[in-house]
Enzyme design. Structure first.
Site, mmCIF file in Angstrom:
data_model
loop_
_atom_site.group_PDB
_atom_site.id
_atom_site.type_symbol
_atom_site.label_atom_id
_atom_site.label_comp_id
_atom_site.label_asym_id
_atom_site.label_seq_id
_atom_site.Cartn_x
_atom_site.Cartn_y
_atom_site.Cartn_z
ATOM 1 N N ARG A 112 36.555 15.406 -20.223
ATOM 2 C CA ARG A 112 36.452 16.817 -19.796
ATOM 3 C C ARG A 112 35.256 17.116 -18.903
ATOM 4 N NH1 ARG A 112 38.369 17.545 -25.001
ATOM 5 N NH2 ARG A 112 40.572 18.045 -24.936
ATOM 6 N N LYS A 134 33.896 20.267 -3.713
ATOM 7 C CA LYS A 134 35.364 20.176 -3.683
ATOM 8 C C LYS A 134 35.723 18.725 -3.938
ATOM 9 C CE LYS A 134 37.080 23.679 -0.461
ATOM 10 N NZ LYS A 134 37.797 23.814 0.825
ATOM 11 N N GLU A 176 32.551 17.640 12.941
ATOM 12 C CA GLU A 176 32.258 18.590 11.850
ATOM 13 C C GLU A 176 30.892 19.261 12.070
ATOM 14 O OE1 GLU A 176 34.637 19.384 9.758
ATOM 15 O OE2 GLU A 176 35.773 17.603 9.129
ATOM 16 N N LYS A 214 26.077 24.387 5.466
ATOM 17 C CA LYS A 214 27.102 24.275 4.426
ATOM 18 C C LYS A 214 26.576 24.806 3.094
ATOM 19 C CE LYS A 214 30.914 22.005 2.486
ATOM 20 N NZ LYS A 214 31.853 20.915 2.492
ATOM 21 N N GLU A 224 35.843 29.412 -2.234
ATOM 22 C CA GLU A 224 36.584 29.728 -1.001
ATOM 23 C C GLU A 224 37.464 30.971 -1.130
ATOM 24 O OE1 GLU A 224 37.905 26.262 1.281
ATOM 25 O OE2 GLU A 224 39.519 27.496 2.089
ATOM 26 N N ARG A 228 33.724 30.823 2.953
ATOM 27 C CA ARG A 228 33.849 29.350 2.991
ATOM 28 C C ARG A 228 35.045 28.908 3.824
ATOM 29 N NH1 ARG A 228 32.939 24.874 -1.924
ATOM 30 N NH2 ARG A 228 33.248 23.072 -0.584
ATOM 31 N N ASN A 232 37.024 25.889 7.785
ATOM 32 C CA ASN A 232 38.316 25.330 8.198
ATOM 33 C C ASN A 232 38.593 25.562 9.681
ATOM 34 O OD1 ASN A 232 39.032 24.325 5.650
ATOM 35 N ND2 ASN A 232 39.634 26.387 5.007
ATOM 36 N N HIS A 235 40.753 23.270 11.600
ATOM 37 C CA HIS A 235 41.543 22.534 10.616
ATOM 38 C C HIS A 235 42.993 23.016 10.520
ATOM 39 C CE1 HIS A 235 37.615 21.067 9.598
ATOM 40 N NE2 HIS A 235 38.073 20.285 8.646
ATOM 41 N N HIS A 239 45.203 19.922 10.850
ATOM 42 C CA HIS A 239 46.048 19.386 9.773
ATOM 43 C C HIS A 239 47.480 19.135 10.253
ATOM 44 C CE1 HIS A 239 43.216 20.995 6.414
ATOM 45 N NE2 HIS A 239 42.890 19.785 6.806
ATOM 46 N N HIS A 252 40.322 12.109 10.717
ATOM 47 C CA HIS A 252 40.316 13.530 10.391
ATOM 48 C C HIS A 252 39.438 14.325 11.376
ATOM 49 C CE1 HIS A 252 40.040 17.257 8.186
ATOM 50 N NE2 HIS A 252 38.722 17.131 8.174
HETATM 51 N N1 LIG Z 1 35.219 17.644 -0.269
HETATM 52 C C1 LIG Z 1 35.071 18.212 0.898
HETATM 53 O O1 LIG Z 1 34.503 19.299 1.028
HETATM 54 C C2 LIG Z 1 35.595 17.499 2.106
HETATM 55 C C3 LIG Z 1 35.221 17.950 3.373
HETATM 56 C C4 LIG Z 1 35.675 17.252 4.487
HETATM 57 C C5 LIG Z 1 36.476 16.133 4.317
HETATM 58 N N2 LIG Z 1 36.833 15.731 3.071
HETATM 59 C C6 LIG Z 1 37.662 14.539 2.889
HETATM 60 O O2 LIG Z 1 36.960 13.449 3.445
HETATM 61 C C7 LIG Z 1 37.885 12.407 3.762
HETATM 62 C C8 LIG Z 1 37.448 11.766 5.039
HETATM 63 O O3 LIG Z 1 36.183 11.197 4.818
HETATM 64 P P1 LIG Z 1 35.581 10.117 5.816
HETATM 65 O O4 LIG Z 1 35.811 10.552 7.203
HETATM 66 O O5 LIG Z 1 34.185 9.870 5.390
HETATM 67 O O6 LIG Z 1 36.529 8.860 5.586
HETATM 68 P P2 LIG Z 1 36.477 7.558 4.635
HETATM 69 O O7 LIG Z 1 35.846 7.881 3.347
HETATM 70 O O8 LIG Z 1 37.848 6.999 4.632
HETATM 71 O O9 LIG Z 1 35.522 6.583 5.451
HETATM 72 C C9 LIG Z 1 35.898 6.143 6.705
HETATM 73 C C10 LIG Z 1 35.789 4.621 6.853
HETATM 74 O O10 LIG Z 1 34.429 4.262 7.066
HETATM 75 C C11 LIG Z 1 34.062 3.205 6.199
HETATM 76 N N3 LIG Z 1 32.627 3.337 5.971
HETATM 77 C C12 LIG Z 1 32.011 4.242 5.198
HETATM 78 N N4 LIG Z 1 30.675 4.159 5.321
HETATM 79 C C13 LIG Z 1 30.449 3.137 6.176
HETATM 80 C C14 LIG Z 1 29.269 2.578 6.717
HETATM 81 N N5 LIG Z 1 28.049 3.062 6.410
HETATM 82 N N6 LIG Z 1 29.381 1.544 7.568
HETATM 83 C C15 LIG Z 1 30.606 1.059 7.902
HETATM 84 N N7 LIG Z 1 31.774 1.578 7.461
HETATM 85 C C16 LIG Z 1 31.680 2.608 6.599
HETATM 86 C C17 LIG Z 1 34.929 3.409 4.990
HETATM 87 O O11 LIG Z 1 35.030 2.240 4.227
HETATM 88 C C18 LIG Z 1 36.241 3.837 5.640
HETATM 89 O O12 LIG Z 1 36.960 2.718 6.059
HETATM 90 C C19 LIG Z 1 39.235 13.057 3.784
HETATM 91 O O13 LIG Z 1 39.992 12.585 2.694
HETATM 92 C C20 LIG Z 1 38.957 14.540 3.630
HETATM 93 O O14 LIG Z 1 39.966 15.208 2.914
HETATM 94 C C21 LIG Z 1 36.386 16.384 1.973
HETATM 95 ZN ZN LIG Z 2 37.133 18.531 7.944
#
Ligand SMILES: NC(=O)c1ccc[n+]([C@@H]2O[C@H](COP(=O)([O-])OP(=O)(O)OC[C@H]3O[C@@H](n4cnc5c(N)ncnc54)[C@H](O)[C@@H]3O)[C@@H](O)[C@H]2O)c1
Ligand SMILES: [Zn+2]
Length: 346
Positions: A112, A134, A176, A214, A224, A228, A232, A235, A239, A252
């Site tokens: 939990r 999130k 971003e 942020k 949100e 917040r 987006n 986005h 999306h 992304h």
């Molecule tokens: N929670 C939130 O508020 C929020 C906000 C924006 C995005 N997201 C989520 O984030 C995700 C995208 O995240 P991302 O863009 O970081 O992608 P990711 O986590 O898939 O990382 C991208 C790639 O980079 C590699 N990588 C990571 N760090 C590295 C480093 N230092 N050196 C070499 N390679 C490295 C990873 O292994 C992966 O292959 C999506 O799923 C999205 O929904 C969440």
């Molecule tokens: Zn984003």
């Protein structure tokens, strides 16, 4: 540099942007990571963690593909095998969103809810995903549809990790950063125009500025219900682009780059922003090779796709449209015709 987040329910935590210093935990700790990040940086992290017991669970690296319940099970099973209790802690090490969102979600449901710490290693996660609580996973109905708001107890951002990040991933993170500046901070936008983010000191400043923005937004509206949603920006369009291209063509952040360009076109159309301002944003994105164009095959079909987004489930499309640079409006009152005209231009 330290940025603090304080939520109305008195939850508070620090986001540290600096070389990672020693982390001491008088409890069991599990690091959640993937083979890519651990290959580069796990030793660096382990050298800096002291815990009662430390173990590592490695989950597959495949972007959105493994961001699902099965991977959550893998994390939870490891936690049970290690006999974690309610005072134990997870460390989300790397990736960004993918590992961060999944570790946070696993932490939110293990017995939990237990604590977790974010150590993001992508630029996207350092400036956006690791902050704000999130968490979640995808399922066949769409992205991030299952999850929880669960805040980390700390976020440790070490820009050193970016030295191994591929260039495209770096650009996706910059998209971003541009988003934060356009929606909330004109001075920051102008600073971005004048400074090169490939420079070590500059990227540190840009991370700090984005995180400050942020944190300021999340402090006011954790769940949100209002402001917040401005995060987006880009986005709503992005999306649809990600979905149309099966998540395998654009990162992304790249889809968000195109999405911001589309949102700007719409903002110009309804008189929120000048052509010149829209071009300044486009130029900034293109400086980092972030895509700003996309060939829409079927405009009506693209429009229908908006309604598949979870944020449009009540049959209204929410657009975040800049008002000049540094301010924006959140609106669901845009005429279909204006949107269609924008889409026709792509
Ligand atoms: N929670 C939130 O508020 C929020 C906000 C924006 C995005 N997201 C989520 O984030 C995700 C995208 O995240 P991302 O863009 O970081 O992608 P990711 O986590 O898939 O990382 C991208 C790639 O980079 C590699 N990588 C990571 N760090 C590295 C480093 N230092 N050196 C070499 N390679 C490295 C990873 O292994 C992966 O292959 C999506 O799923 C999205 O929904 C969440
Ligand atoms: Zn984003």
């Amino acid at each position: 540099m330290i940025v603090n987040i304080s939520l109305p329910d008195n939850t508070t935590y620090d986001i540290t942007i600096d070389t990672l210093s020693k982390l001491y935990f008088d409890r069991k700790v599990v690091i959640v990571t993937n083979p890519t990040v651990s290959g580069y940086h796990l030793e660096y992290l382990k050298e800096r963690i002291t815990a009662k017991e430390l173990s590592v669970v490695t989950i597959p690296d495949g972007g959105e593909e493994y961001k699902n319940m099965q991977t959550i099970e893998t994390i939870l099973e490891h936690c049970f095998e290690q006999k974690l209790n309610r005072s134990s802690l997870l460390v989300a090490f790397g990736g960004g969103g993918v590992i961060g969102d999944m570790t946070g979600f696993a932490a939110s449901i293990y017995q939990r809810g237990i604590d977790f710490v974010q150590v993001p290693t992508t630029l996207l996660s350092q400036v956006d995903a690791s902050v704000g609580g999130k968490t979640g996973i995808n399922n066949k109905f769409g992205k991030n549809l299952v999850g929880a708001f669960h805040q980390p107890i700390a976020v440790n951002i070490d820009p050193f990790f970016l030295t191994t990040l591929p260039k495209r991933e770096f650009g996706a993170g910059i998209a971003e950063i541009v988003k934060m500046a356009v929606t909330f901070n004109k001075d920051f936008f102008e600073w971005l125009e004048q400074n090169d983010l490939n420079d070590e000191e500059n990227i540190k400043t840009a991370i700090a500025k984005s995180v400050e923005t942020k944190a300021w937004v999340v402090s006011q509206d954790e769940k949100e219900k209002g402001i917040r949603a401005a995060l987006n920006y880009g986005h709503t369009f992005g999306h649809v682009i990600e979905n149309e291209t099966n998540y395998d063509t654009f990162l992304h952040g790249e889809a968000v780059g195109i999405g911001m360009t589309m949102a700007n076109d719409l903002a110009v159309r309804i008189g929120n922003m000048t052509d010149k301002e829209a071009n300044r944003i486009k130029n900034l994105l293109e400086k980092y090779d972030i895509p700003t164009s996309y060939k829409i095959k079927d405009v009506e079909d693209f429009y229908e796709h908006f309604f598949l987004d979870k944020k449009s489930l009540d049959n209204k499309i929410k657009f975040i449209l800049p008002k000049g640079i540094g301010d924006c409006e959140i609106t669901d009152k845009i005429a279909k015709n204006d949107v269609i005209e924008t889409l026709k231009g792509f």
